[in-house]
Structure formats: C-alpha cells, structure tokens
Write an enzyme that holds these catalytic residues in place. Structure first.
Site, mmCIF file in Angstrom:
data_model
loop_
_atom_site.group_PDB
_atom_site.id
_atom_site.type_symbol
_atom_site.label_atom_id
_atom_site.label_comp_id
_atom_site.label_asym_id
_atom_site.label_seq_id
_atom_site.Cartn_x
_atom_site.Cartn_y
_atom_site.Cartn_z
ATOM 1 N N TYR A 112 0.812 -1.216 0.000
ATOM 2 C CA TYR A 112 0.000 0.000 0.000
ATOM 3 C C TYR A 112 0.846 1.267 0.000
ATOM 4 C CZ TYR A 112 -4.573 -2.148 0.787
ATOM 5 O OH TYR A 112 -5.741 -2.839 0.639
ATOM 6 N N ASP A 145 -6.243 -7.090 4.404
ATOM 7 C CA ASP A 145 -7.379 -6.524 3.666
ATOM 8 C C ASP A 145 -8.228 -7.656 3.094
ATOM 9 O OD1 ASP A 145 -8.970 -4.598 2.297
ATOM 10 O OD2 ASP A 145 -7.828 -4.996 0.463
ATOM 11 N N ASP A 194 -12.179 -9.255 4.569
ATOM 12 C CA ASP A 194 -13.415 -9.366 3.782
ATOM 13 C C ASP A 194 -13.892 -10.813 3.773
ATOM 14 O OD1 ASP A 194 -13.238 -6.636 3.053
ATOM 15 O OD2 ASP A 194 -14.093 -7.082 1.073
HETATM 16 C C1 IPM Z 1 -10.464 -1.468 3.704
HETATM 17 C C2 IPM Z 1 -10.636 -0.930 2.310
HETATM 18 C C3 IPM Z 1 -9.496 0.038 2.031
HETATM 19 C C4 IPM Z 1 -8.215 -0.745 2.110
HETATM 20 C C5 IPM Z 1 -9.597 0.811 0.696
HETATM 21 C C6 IPM Z 1 -10.899 1.572 0.581
HETATM 22 C C7 IPM Z 1 -8.431 1.738 0.509
HETATM 23 O O1 IPM Z 1 -10.699 -1.968 1.399
HETATM 24 O O2 IPM Z 1 -10.426 -0.656 4.654
HETATM 25 O O3 IPM Z 1 -10.378 -2.681 3.855
HETATM 26 O O4 IPM Z 1 -7.834 -1.435 1.149
HETATM 27 O O5 IPM Z 1 -7.578 -0.695 3.161
HETATM 28 MG MG MG Z 2 -10.848 -3.889 2.311
#
Ligand code: IPM
Ligand code: MG
Length: 361
Positions: free
Chosen positions: A141, A247, A251
C-alpha cells in the site's frame, strides 16, 4: 468526559451509515452524561468533487485535533480512471498515515441471531470469534517505487512490498497483547515460502513471541489460511498479518460469518484512533436507505472502548445491536428470502432507542 470527534461520512453508503452511527453516539453521550464535540468534514470522492483533493487540509487538521475519527466509506466509480493521488482511496490512506494508525483491528464474530446469514453450515461457523490484526501502514500500500509507465500496449506497472523490522515488531506486539486478553492464541500469516518480506515477518514475529511465552504462536501461509478460514473458522483466535493479506482475509472473514455489513474496525497506534466499518462504499445501493448501519455503529462501540476506555458505554451499544438482531430486525443484506426488512434509519433508530432506555435505568 468530553469526546472530541471528527466525522467523515465519505462516499456511497458512507453518509447513510455514518449518520446512524453518530445518532447512536449522541444518545450515548447524552444518556451517560458526556460532552460531545463533533466536527464533520469531507474525505474521498466527496472531497474531490468539492475541493479537488481526497484529503483537504481542513479535514486533516480536524482529524489531527480530535481524539477519534469516525469514517463511513470512501470510493466512487466517478474517479476510476484518475491517477492514484486523485482517487478517493488516496485520502483514506494518507489519513491513516498521518494519524499513525498502524494497527487495524477487525473482529469477525458469529452471531447466533444471524445463524442463517452465513453461507456456511451452522455447525462449521458456530462459535467463530476471530480478531484480525492487520498492519496498516506498510507493505504494497505504501511501498516505493510505485508507477505505471510506458506507451499503451507496452505499459509497465510497479508496486513495492517493503517492511522494516521495526514496523513488524510494533504490530506484532499489538497482536500478542490483544491475544493475552483473549484465548491466547496468535496465528501469524505470511507467504514466507516466496516473499522476503514474509521471511522477515516470520522471523521478527517469532522473536517478539519470546516475550509472550503465555501466548501460543503459530504460522501459516496466506493461501492455506484462506482455505482454513472456510473449512474451520473456529480454530482461529488472533490472526496477525501484513497490510494486503489483512485486507483480503478480513473481507473473507465477513463472508464467513455472513455479514460484511456488520464488521467494525479500529485503526489505532498513533495519537488518535480511526474507526470505520470494514465494508466499502457500495455505490450500487447508495442513497436507497437500505445499507446496513451496524458495522458503523459497532465501530462507534470500538471507539468508546479503545479510545475513551468507556467500556460500559461500548457494551451498551453492542447490547443494542444484539437486541435489534434478536428482535428480528434485518436490513436487506441480512434478510433471508421473504423476511421483512427494515431501512438504515429504522435500524439506527432501534439501537438509539435501546441506548436511551438503557442509559436511563
Ligand atoms: C479497507 C478498504 C481500504 C483498504 C480501501 C478503501 C483503501 O478496502 O479498509 O479494507 O484497502 O484498506
Ligand atoms: Mg478492504
């Protein structure tokens, strides 16, 4: 106590869910006798549209002057073909960096009231209670160099994964400390069979683990973790991992417990905390009043607990969420076919009412 907070509704469903979270927060501060100092500012696409930058100076200034920041979501397709620094996400990444929020805590808990939400069989997912500790300021990132160069048809893109020992050590300590307050098991996730960053990660985490002999440390590759998360989610306690793996796995954990819309997060480590739901801006359902505000509301509960040490107030908000779910309130993402659904506003109202009554007794 005085709570000084900046609210950043952002894009898509961000404003809808944030206004419910703030509504609940106002009920908490009023009911429990605290003073709320609230400042609302723009971030992401909303800021780009108004000021041409995803993180205006006034927004950053307000966040740095606050004790905590409550954020909705950033991201809108309108800026998809813009360069990285003119995308909504850049505002969030810079904010995390400026706040020094290197530790992103993402709990994924299975709620019996939502047994039917998970796509997985109840006997597999029942009892799942995971805390993902995601490193938030390093890895792909933020690594330099990064670019897309060259002429169309022969372009070349570069991202850099980079970690310093100090960056790994500080997040590892957060993970071990948190594991101590839980079931004392910490799984460090990496890709040490391929990546140098991961080999250093494993090495440093193992070294830090020596200071925490009461926490059982293990290691797993990220690909195997993704599978195990689905096959046997109850085996996990704290998952410690780098930025991008965290990340993705967070999810996935949302999918496992069946409700990404319910997941909250805290980004801490610097001066002020940043609290945001794990879900994104969901432009497809924005403005319809059907978004699930529980992730945002539970993020406020995390804020009360972590930044303000107001655990009674945090528990009250969480109890309000439990009570709404047990009472059968379902936003469309939580509803099974044919079940009656409520709007974003009705869900927020119900929890605000719970807090109002609980604070009065
Ligand atoms: C999260 C989101 C963010 C990330 C994006 C919106 C930059 O996916 O907070 O998980 O990748 O960190
Ligand atoms: Mg995310």
């Amino acid at each position: 106590m005085r709570l000084s907070i900046t609210s950043l509704p952002g894009d898509g469903i961000g404003p809808e869910v944030t206004s419910q979270a703030i509504r609940v927060l106002k009920e908490v501060t009023h009911g429990f006798g605290h003073e709320l100092r609230l400042d609302e500012k723009e971030i992401g696409g909303a800021a780009l549209a108004k000021f041409g930058t995803p993180l205006p100076d006034a927004t950053l200034k307000s966040c740095l002057a606050s004790q905590a920041v409550v954020l909705g979501a950033v991201g809108t397709p309108a800026f998809d073909d813009k360069p990285p620094e003119l995308r909504p996400e850049a505002g969030l990444l810079r904010l995390r960096q400026q706040l020094g929020a290197f530790a992103n805590l993402r709990p994924a808990v299975y709620y019996p009231a939502l047994a039917e939400c998970s796509p997985m069989r109840a006997e597999i997912v029942r009892g799942t209670d995971i805390l993902i500790v995601r490193e938030l300021l390093g890895g792909l990132y933020f690594g330099q160099p990064r670019s897309i160069e060259g002429a169309a048809g022969s372009r070349h893109a570069v991202n850099t994964m980079s970690y310093r020992e100090s960056e790994i050590e500080r997040i590892a300590r957060v993970g071990f400390e948190l594991a101590r307050g839980r079931r004392r098991r910490l799984l460090s996730v990496d890709k040490a069979n391929v990546l140098e960053c991961s080999r250093l990660w494993r090495d440093v985490v193992t070294r830090v683990g020596k200071d925490f002999p009461d926490v059982q440390l293990s290691h797993m590759y990220v690909d195997a973790t993704a599978m195990s998360l689905v096959l046997k989610p109850t085996q996990f306690d704290v998952i410690l991992t780098e930025n991008m793996f965290g990340d993705i796995l967070s999810d996935q954990a949302g999918g496992v417990v069946g409700a990404l819309g319910l997941l909250a997060s805290a980004s801490v480590g610097g001066a002020g905390g940043l609290y945001e739901p794990v879900h994104g801006s969901a432009p497809d359902i924005a403005g319809k009043g059907i978004a699930n505000p529980l992730g945002a509301i539970l993020s406020v509960a995390m804020m009360l607990r972590y930044t303000f040490k107001l655990s009674k107030e945090a528990e009250c908000v969480e109890a309000g969420v439990m009570s709404a779910l047990k009472g059968g309130l379902r936003t469309p993402d939580l509803a099974r076919h044919g079940e009656r659904t409520v709007t974003t506003d009705e869900m927020g109202e119900k929890i605000a009412e719970f807090v109002r009554l609980a604070a009065a007794t």
